[in-house]
Scaffold this motif. Structure first.
Motif, PDB file in Angstrom:
ATOM      1  N   PHE A  79       0.843  -1.203   0.000  1.00 47.11           N
ATOM      2  CA  PHE A  79       0.000   0.000   0.000  1.00 47.11           C
ATOM      3  C   PHE A  79       0.878   1.254   0.000  1.00 47.11           C
ATOM      4  O   PHE A  79       0.598   2.223  -0.719  1.00 47.11           O
ATOM      5  CB  PHE A  79      -0.928  -0.015   1.217  1.00 47.11           C
ATOM      6  N   MET A  82       1.849   2.605  -3.272  1.00 43.87           N
ATOM      7  CA  MET A  82       0.862   3.352  -4.049  1.00 43.87           C
ATOM      8  C   MET A  82       1.130   4.850  -4.013  1.00 43.87           C
ATOM      9  O   MET A  82       0.846   5.564  -4.967  1.00 43.87           O
ATOM     10  CB  MET A  82      -0.539   3.110  -3.492  1.00 43.87           C
ATOM     11  N   ASN A 112      -1.072  12.633  -1.738  1.00 43.94           N
ATOM     12  CA  ASN A 112      -2.005  11.507  -1.796  1.00 43.94           C
ATOM     13  C   ASN A 112      -3.371  12.090  -1.478  1.00 43.94           C
ATOM     14  O   ASN A 112      -3.471  13.195  -0.940  1.00 43.94           O
ATOM     15  CB  ASN A 112      -1.602  10.396  -0.821  1.00 43.94           C
ATOM     16  N   THR A 113      -4.416  11.359  -1.804  1.00 45.99           N
ATOM     17  CA  THR A 113      -5.759  11.933  -1.743  1.00 45.99           C
ATOM     18  C   THR A 113      -6.187  12.341  -0.339  1.00 45.99           C
ATOM     19  O   THR A 113      -6.989  13.247  -0.182  1.00 45.99           O
ATOM     20  CB  THR A 113      -6.766  10.973  -2.416  1.00 45.99           C
ATOM     21  N   LEU A 119      -2.187   8.969   6.225  1.00 49.87           N
ATOM     22  CA  LEU A 119      -2.397   7.673   5.580  1.00 49.87           C
ATOM     23  C   LEU A 119      -1.375   6.617   6.039  1.00 49.87           C
ATOM     24  O   LEU A 119      -1.668   5.418   6.042  1.00 49.87           O
ATOM     25  CB  LEU A 119      -2.320   7.870   4.059  1.00 49.87           C
ATOM     26  N   MET A 152      -9.905   5.886   3.207  1.00 50.18           N
ATOM     27  CA  MET A 152      -9.165   5.334   2.064  1.00 50.18           C
ATOM     28  C   MET A 152      -8.603   3.950   2.384  1.00 50.18           C
ATOM     29  O   MET A 152      -8.697   3.014   1.580  1.00 50.18           O
ATOM     30  CB  MET A 152      -8.009   6.260   1.677  1.00 50.18           C
ATOM     31  N   ALA A 155     -11.467   1.411   2.625  1.00 47.13           N
ATOM     32  CA  ALA A 155     -12.010   1.070   1.301  1.00 47.13           C
ATOM     33  C   ALA A 155     -11.100   0.046   0.626  1.00 47.13           C
ATOM     34  O   ALA A 155     -11.570  -0.915   0.017  1.00 47.13           O
ATOM     35  CB  ALA A 155     -12.134   2.325   0.436  1.00 47.13           C
ATOM     36  N   TYR A 156      -9.817   0.265   0.764  1.00 47.20           N
ATOM     37  CA  TYR A 156      -8.835  -0.616   0.121  1.00 47.20           C
ATOM     38  C   TYR A 156      -8.930  -2.034   0.691  1.00 47.20           C
ATOM     39  O   TYR A 156      -8.821  -3.013  -0.043  1.00 47.20           O
ATOM     40  CB  TYR A 156      -7.439  -0.039   0.340  1.00 47.20           C
ATOM     41  N   THR A 182     -17.200   9.156  -0.573  1.00 45.89           N
ATOM     42  CA  THR A 182     -16.793   8.521  -1.829  1.00 45.89           C
ATOM     43  C   THR A 182     -15.986   7.261  -1.535  1.00 45.89           C
ATOM     44  O   THR A 182     -16.042   6.287  -2.287  1.00 45.89           O
ATOM     45  CB  THR A 182     -15.992   9.518  -2.685  1.00 45.89           C
ATOM     46  N   TYR A 183     -15.252   7.296  -0.437  1.00 43.07           N
ATOM     47  CA  TYR A 183     -14.502   6.103  -0.029  1.00 43.07           C
ATOM     48  C   TYR A 183     -15.346   5.173   0.846  1.00 43.07           C
ATOM     49  O   TYR A 183     -14.817   4.266   1.474  1.00 43.07           O
ATOM     50  CB  TYR A 183     -13.194   6.501   0.665  1.00 43.07           C
TER      51      TYR A 183
ATOM     52  N   ALA B 380     -10.719   5.256  -7.429  1.00 44.97           N
ATOM     53  CA  ALA B 380     -10.280   5.915  -6.193  1.00 44.97           C
ATOM     54  C   ALA B 380     -10.083   4.910  -5.068  1.00 44.97           C
ATOM     55  O   ALA B 380      -9.125   4.989  -4.303  1.00 44.97           O
ATOM     56  CB  ALA B 380     -11.295   6.973  -5.772  1.00 44.97           C
ATOM     57  N   ARG B 381     -10.991   3.940  -4.993  1.00 45.44           N
ATOM     58  CA  ARG B 381     -10.950   3.018  -3.857  1.00 45.44           C
ATOM     59  C   ARG B 381      -9.787   2.038  -3.939  1.00 45.44           C
ATOM     60  O   ARG B 381      -9.329   1.538  -2.900  1.00 45.44           O
ATOM     61  CB  ARG B 381     -12.283   2.271  -3.732  1.00 45.44           C
ATOM     62  N   VAL B 382      -9.316   1.728  -5.136  1.00 41.30           N
ATOM     63  CA  VAL B 382      -8.185   0.791  -5.209  1.00 41.30           C
ATOM     64  C   VAL B 382      -6.854   1.473  -5.500  1.00 41.30           C
ATOM     65  O   VAL B 382      -5.814   0.997  -5.053  1.00 41.30           O
ATOM     66  CB  VAL B 382      -8.408  -0.349  -6.226  1.00 41.30           C
ATOM     67  N   GLU B 383      -6.873   2.584  -6.222  1.00 38.30           N
ATOM     68  CA  GLU B 383      -5.606   3.234  -6.580  1.00 38.30           C
ATOM     69  C   GLU B 383      -5.282   4.427  -5.671  1.00 38.30           C
ATOM     70  O   GLU B 383      -4.212   5.021  -5.784  1.00 38.30           O
ATOM     71  CB  GLU B 383      -5.620   3.685  -8.047  1.00 38.30           C
ATOM     72  N   GLY B 384      -6.224   4.775  -4.780  1.00 30.77           N
ATOM     73  CA  GLY B 384      -5.910   5.779  -3.771  1.00 30.77           C
ATOM     74  C   GLY B 384      -5.945   7.221  -4.243  1.00 30.77           C
ATOM     75  O   GLY B 384      -5.706   8.123  -3.473  1.00 30.77           O
ATOM     76  N   ILE B 385      -6.247   7.449  -5.500  1.00 38.18           N
ATOM     77  CA  ILE B 385      -6.294   8.820  -6.023  1.00 38.18           C
ATOM     78  C   ILE B 385      -7.737   9.162  -6.373  1.00 38.18           C
ATOM     79  O   ILE B 385      -8.386   8.425  -7.107  1.00 38.18           O
ATOM     80  CB  ILE B 385      -5.423   8.963  -7.289  1.00 38.18           C
TER      81      ILE B 385
END
Lengths: 460, 460
Positions: A79, A82, A112-113, A119, A152, A155-156, A182-183, B380-385
């Motif tokens: 992670f 990423m 990062n977002t 994070l 985030m 969600a991952y 959104t996450y 967004a949920r898998v790539e973090g952006i």
């Protein structure tokens, strides 16, 4: 080792140079941070005592003050890849603007977002929760960086994420809330009617806009009242500082690659997660007598826990359901002025950093928010990054030190932590742009009121 | 060259690997884009004709369709080093989530405060304005990415920056506005009372929420009515595509380092600046017969200039003060539905890309906004952006192609452009999160109305 001109604007490590272990600075501290105490009995809390609230592996990390290096699990390393390594930036443009002989570097954690360093610990805490087979986690968020980071990470990993967001933030930062949604996170404004402690606080203080301490109480209650949930926290705790050492370890590797030795390391401090993470490897050298560095914590004058607080056991939350920690604190009832926009609002401070400060191993300075935003704007215009208000506290002091170097002619090497970006803080910038921002320094009487709420812990 | 596992999550070039020249794809085009025409006389416009509006060096770049490589001035290279090279990311997490044998890469341009690739051309245009000794520049902005980028570039160089911001954006994105103000720009909602064309449009359409074409007209008027000012533009023009080739050149160098040859290159297309910049070096190989690639432009179904537009001379702006360009267009009076939240709202398309599309050298596909936001959320949920809505058009089609590979078993290599982040687009995400977003496809009658406004240019 290298001449100046050979140092690139941004030093990126290769993926295989990224740290594979976190560094536990407590292992090198002679005076360890004091243990957490049970808020009812004042007895030190051990592994079993903490299990209803925290994840098992995280408690082990919380209590371990002897193991210097702790392996980062492969899933977390993946992670990290990423969005890490984060760049160590040579602030050539700022140096030129300030006309200073100082060499300025900053470790930038905002790409990062989640917009910040949070994070780094969010993914670790979510990972251990998942590993334990939990359904989800609860937490609080103030400015929203931690809540975003945790959503985030969850969600991952496919974990449920419940965030109690300080009400004034929830209302002022609707976009932060939407990023979390959104996450896939549930976001509740705190204090809320969904918890007993929230209802109690609402009854006592109708119309309150909330505080971090209050949101923590709600999140802890929510975790302990749901099967398969635990509470996680984005700062203050030892485990969080441990995870955040990835910042300092990367910084040190990058500096070492170019033979750079900093004179001065500067970080902003709210609960201490970024500062602790950044300085730990350097502090380790200092504790082991290998090197010496000047280390400066920068805090807001409106929430001055280091510079005007007391080093004492205190509640970590308003509802007094959390363990007591020994730390620099303004009292769990202290709430910074509503006109304070610069973040770093927590009443206490990491017990690790508190002990190090108490032992004279680092300095602290408090700065006012108007000068912080002026520094932020100056930085943004030459370095191209719009910084978070929190991070801008460090910028302010880094600029001050660089200007001092211009006056003395010293070629000091300054490293500071740029923890995040300010994209969700534009209300505060708008206030500053409109000339409406004021400074908000608590009076001695304000502080006395906060101190009056400190618990009377028997001396052992 | 390398086995898959050796490819890092993010490929960063070294500073000395960054391109030192832009690539001018027009030099390799057999059919050159048609010249700009004077909107009054329909005569082709040369260097002297364009000088009242544009900066001298930029006009030279605009008109030069023979020089394949153009040096990037050192000052621009230095600025690029502040936020470039941008990473080429291997989307390992997305591939895993989609369970696809496809190899997906994206070039991520969002890691700078403007939040997009727009800064690549903003600094170039501001540099040439400064070099010419101008006081400042004027421009328009829709979503706000271009205005933010230009204000950053102008702050860095000490140029005045006047931005006409489409009114609905100005109102819906107050934070965008504040970022520009923090960088010292003046931001005026368009249409405004400050220009003749603005007053005319307001008189004809009271209560209009504005459009890009209208803001362009105002910005051009403002530039030509002030001593020492010129107009600059963030997309469509040849010069902009030229500057944006830094994206494609970096992408190609990064791919070459690892011996990766893409099968498919995908980019979103509004005015075409990102797509043109990304694909140019690859298109050059294709034009020279050295390689073949499938290249796909993705546009919103609510503003489908490639897939439903006409290839014709048209006005670039609503006020009809700008040169005419030959391009795929929906007519300068076309305005996408107000419920379209996905960006890429311009009625026309880059003349370079239009010619390439007309010559069958690339494909185009239109997608609907609800599926775009679904793809954005998945990404967004898998790539973090958290991607910009604009960028998410490319994500949508990249995912579609990767899913097709899962079905066919093909191990295609897909490269797409991730132009920016969505931090200032949370109103749109909120709408999507709340299930309130709808698709907005223009009827044939809507399009006919737009086409009716096309100028009658005599055929030569």
């Amino acid at each position: 080792m290298s001449a100046n001109r050979e140092i690139p604007y941004k030093i990126y490590l290769e993926e295989n140079e990224m740290p594979k272990q976190w560094y536990n600075v407590r292992a090198d501290m002679k005076n360890k941070p004091a243990p957490l105490l049970n808020p009812a009995t004042f007895e030190p809390m051990g592994y079993e005592d903490l299990r209803p609230v925290f994840c098992d592996d995280l408690i082990r990390q919380e209590l371990d003050d002897v193991t210097p290096y702790i392996d980062i699990p492969q899933e977390i390393l993946d992670f990290y890849k990423m969005y890490r390594p984060s760049p160590l930036v040579r602030a050539y443009c700022l140096e030129k603007k300030l006309d200073t002989p100082a060499k300025i570097y900053y470790k930038f954690e905002g790409n990062n977002t989640s917009g910040s360093h949070k994070l780094n610990s969010a993914i670790a805490q979510a990972y251990y929760a998942k590993k334990q087979g939990l359904k989800g986690v609860t937490t609080e968020t103030g400015a929203g960086q931690w809540g975003t980071a945790l959503s985030m990470a969850c969600a991952y990993l496919g974990l449920d994420c419940q965030v109690y967001m300080v009400k004034c933030s929830y209302e002022q930062k609707p976009f932060r809330r939407e990023v979390m949604r959104t996450y896939g996170a549930t976001v509740t404004p705190s204090p809320s009617e969904t918890t007993e402690v929230g209802r109690r606080i609402l009854a006592e203080h109708p119309g309150t806009s909330g505080s971090l301490g209050c949101a923590i109480s709600e999140a802890v209650e929510a975790a302990t009242h749901q099967e398969g949930y635990r509470y996680v926290l984005g700062s203050v705790l030892n485990q969080v500082l441990l995870h955040q050492t990835v910042i300092g370890l990367e910084t040190k590797t990058a500096l070492d690659k170019y033979g750079i030795v900093p004179d001065l390391i500067i970080g902003c401090a709210g609960g201490g997660s970024n500062l602790g993470g950044l300085i730990s490897p350097f502090m380790g050298e200092k504790l082991r007598g290998e090197k010496n560095y000047r280390i400066i914590a920068v805090e807001p004058a409106s929430c001055p826990s280091f510079t005007r607080g007391k080093f004492a056991y205190d509640f970590c939350d308003t509802g007094m359901v959390c363990p007591l920690a020994k730390m620099y604190t303004l009292g769990s009832g202290f709430i910074p002025s509503a006109s304070h926009a610069g973040g770093l609002r927590y009443h206490g401070m990491s017990p690790v950093l508190s002990q190090l400060y108490h032992d004279g191993l680092m300095e602290a300075v408090a700065v006012e928010q108007t000068e912080v935003f002026a520094a932020a704007e100056q930085f943004a215009r030459v370095e191209g990054i719009l910084p978070a208000p929190e991070s801008s506290h460090a910028i302010k002091v880094a600029i001050d030190e660089a200007v001092r170097c211009r006056e003395t002619g010293e070629e000091k090497t300054i490293v500071f932590g740029l923890t995040g970006t300010g994209y969700f803080d534009m209300y505060a910038y708008e206030k500053y742009n409109d000339g409406q921002m004021t400074d908000t320094i608590p009076t001695d009487a304000d502080l006395e009121q906060g101190f009056a709420g400190l618990p009377h812990v028997p001396v052992r």
